[in-house]
Design a protein around this motif. Structure first.
Motif, short mmCIF file in Angstrom:
data_model
loop_
_atom_site.label_atom_id
_atom_site.label_comp_id
_atom_site.label_asym_id
_atom_site.label_seq_id
_atom_site.Cartn_x
_atom_site.Cartn_y
_atom_site.Cartn_z
N GLY A 1 43.65 69.67 23.71
CA GLY A 1 44.39 70.46 24.66
C GLY A 1 44.88 71.68 23.94
N LYS B 1 39.54 72.55 16.60
CA LYS B 1 39.10 71.50 15.67
C LYS B 1 38.72 70.22 16.41
N SER B 2 39.62 69.78 17.31
CA SER B 2 39.33 68.53 18.03
C SER B 2 38.13 68.69 18.94
N SER B 3 37.99 69.86 19.54
CA SER B 3 36.83 70.11 20.40
C SER B 3 35.55 70.05 19.57
N HIS C 1 32.64 74.33 22.81
CA HIS C 1 32.52 74.07 24.24
C HIS C 1 31.07 73.93 24.67
N ASP D 1 31.75 81.82 22.74
CA ASP D 1 31.32 82.02 24.12
C ASP D 1 32.17 83.06 24.83
N SER E 1 45.08 74.75 17.57
CA SER E 1 44.48 75.34 18.78
C SER E 1 43.25 76.22 18.55
N1 LIG Z 1 36.27 79.30 24.95
C1 LIG Z 1 36.35 78.27 24.11
N2 LIG Z 1 37.48 77.55 24.00
C2 LIG Z 1 37.51 76.52 23.14
C3 LIG Z 1 36.39 76.19 22.32
N3 LIG Z 1 36.74 75.14 21.53
C4 LIG Z 1 38.00 74.82 21.87
N4 LIG Z 1 38.48 75.62 22.83
C5 LIG Z 1 39.81 75.55 23.50
O1 LIG Z 1 40.82 75.82 22.56
C6 LIG Z 1 41.98 75.01 22.83
C7 LIG Z 1 42.38 74.23 21.60
O2 LIG Z 1 41.34 73.29 21.33
P1 LIG Z 1 41.61 72.00 20.40
O3 LIG Z 1 40.26 71.40 20.17
O4 LIG Z 1 42.67 71.13 20.96
O5 LIG Z 1 42.13 72.72 19.07
P2 LIG Z 1 42.83 72.10 17.74
O6 LIG Z 1 44.30 72.20 17.93
O7 LIG Z 1 42.35 72.97 16.64
O8 LIG Z 1 42.34 70.69 17.60
C8 LIG Z 1 41.61 74.14 24.02
O9 LIG Z 1 42.09 74.75 25.20
C9 LIG Z 1 40.12 74.13 24.01
O10 LIG Z 1 39.55 73.89 25.27
C10 LIG Z 1 35.18 76.99 22.46
O11 LIG Z 1 34.16 76.78 21.79
N5 LIG Z 1 35.24 78.02 23.36
#
Ligand SMILES: Nc1nc2c(ncn2[C@@H]2O[C@H](COP(=O)(O)OP(=O)(O)O)[C@@H](O)[C@H]2O)c(=O)[nH]1
Ligand SMILES: [Mg+2]
Length: 399
Positions: free
Chosen positions: A32, A17-19, A257, A229, A14
């Motif tokens: 998510g 990473k995926s974002s 984001h 952000d 969370s």
């Molecule tokens: N404010 C903000 N939220 C982010 C950003 N990148 C990811 N998130 C949020 O963090 C949460 C986890 O993101 P995800 O990409 O699934 O994380 P992962 O588990 O590391 O792959 C989601 O709700 C995303 O929308 C960012 O640059 N800014």
């Protein structure tokens, strides 16, 4: 063919990473706020920017791979979303083992850290979590994994399976070969840590110290301070980058984001934006909501110079790993027999010589190496010449 580099995205669940991965590759990977949305490691194509050399020759390039925009080459590199790191992964918990084997295939890491402090160590929502704990957790996790493998090597050495005159560095290099290390490197690291060459005299601290050195050497790392952000992340960023204890780390402020929003708007034809740029232009009529959103992102770019996604990848590859971009060229014009102009931009390992570069093109070119030519100055370069970033080089061979 020259080597293709793999950049691994790591971090607890969370953090984004995926974002980040999606923003960098614009591929569709589920995301998510839930841990483990990405079960399998996702491999995608991202790009690193290299200033094109063609304009210096009054030419326009025709890239074989990637693309060129306004004098900037976008050179492909592999990006891996290495999901599944949770505390205790080195003990084989959760998706740990898969994580570790995927990790072995990467050349450099981008540690994505949620600087907003809104996720705890397990990736669950919280408030006021200190991102420093995440930095420590990941390093410790990797160190423990390296230590486990190192200890196997020490045990083998001490149990006498190896012949009498085998040196400890030989045994460790073999045991740790998955980390792409070698005897010379281990020897150098044993010297650097000053633990001595007698493993029976190594205490737990010595072993851990050596394991850590091998980890740092074989898995160089950049920290992407993500979610910048948010005001909470910005506060944490100020505090941590101002902390002398964290000076040795390379921390790139980042908003996955923002990068994703800009790329989507660009795709929709709403703005003109190139990945990594410090600004964009609004092209179309946009709703006032959309304009507000975009102007907020513009403020972010003003404050931090870019969204940080490109910067994190390029810092990892060029600054931390020290990869050198080089253009194979021709001294009598850049075009080849197929009419392509500067078709390739190769990424080669740090400190490569002209001869190494020749071998990276083809073993025959390496074997037949006579000399190289710097296409800018038309000067001859010997085999030991150390290739510099953005060199345009022709290799002259005997065949
Ligand atoms: N404010 C903000 N939220 C982010 C950003 N990148 C990811 N998130 C949020 O963090 C949460 C986890 O993101 P995800 O990409 O699934 O994380 P992962 O588990 O590391 O792959 C989601 O709700 C995303 O929308 C960012 O640059 N800014
Ligand atoms: Mg994910």
């Amino acid at each position: 063919m020259s080597k293709s580099y793999r950049i691994g995205l790591v971090g607890k669940p969370s953090v984004g990473k995926s974002s980040f991965f999606n923003a960098a590759t614009m591929n569709d990977v589920p995301e998510g706020a839930y841990p483990f949305t990405t079960i399998d490691p996702s491999v995608g194509e991202a790009y690193v920017r290299v200033e094109c050399a063609a304009p210096e020759f009054d030419e326009e390039c025709t890239p074989n791979v990637g693309y060129c925009q306004h004098g900037t080459r976008f050179v492909p590199t592999k990006l891996v979303d290495v999901a599944g790191l949770i505390p205790g992964a080195h003990e084989g918990n959760g998706l740990g083992n898969q994580f570790l084997s995927d990790l072995n295939e990467t050349d450099v890491l981008v540690h994505v850290v949620d600087f907003s402090g809104e996720t705890d160590l397990e990736g669950e929502p919280t408030e006021g979590h200190d991102p420093r704990d995440d930095i420590a957790f990941l390093e410790e996790e990797l160190d423990q994994w390296y230590l486990g493998v190192l200890e196997k090597g020490i045990n083998r050495y001490e149990s006498g399976y190896t012949t009498e005159d085998d040196a400890i560095e030989e045994e460790l290099a073999e045991q740790m070969s998955a980390f792409k290390t070698n005897e010379d490197e281990i020897k150098r690291l044993i010297r650097r840590t000053d633990v001595g060459f007698e493993p029976e005299e190594w205490g737990d601290e010595d072993k851990l110290e050596l394991a850590r050195e091998v980890r740092k050497e074989t898995k160089p790392m950049v920290i992407a301070a993500n979610k910048m952000d948010t005001p909470e992340a910005q506060d944490n960023y100020e505090e941590i980058t101002g902390d002398p204890d964290y000076e040795h780390l390379t921390i790139v402020p980042c908003s996955a984001h923002a990068e994703k929003a800009l790329k989507s708007a660009e795709k929709a034809g709403v703005i003109d934006y190139r990945p990594g740029d410090d600004d964009f232009e609004i092209l179309d009529d946009v709703s006032s909501d959309q304009e507000d959103g975009l102007e907020q992102i513009r403020d972010f770019l003003d404050a931090y110079g870019a969204t940080g996604v490109q910067a994190a990848l390029e810092t990892a590859l060029f600054d931390v790993l020290g990869v050198t971009p080089v253009f194979p060229g021709g001294a009598n014009g850049l075009g080849n027999e197929r009419g392509e102009v500067l078709p390739d931009c190769y990424l080669i390992p740090p400190n490569s010589s002209a001869e190494d570069f020749a071998y990276s093109l083809h073993s025959d070119i390496g074997d037949g190496f006579l000399h190289a030519i710097d296409c800018r100055s038309n000067r001859q370069l010997g085999k030991d010449y150390e290739v510099e970033s953005r060199d345009v080089i022709e290799i002259i061979t005997t065949n």
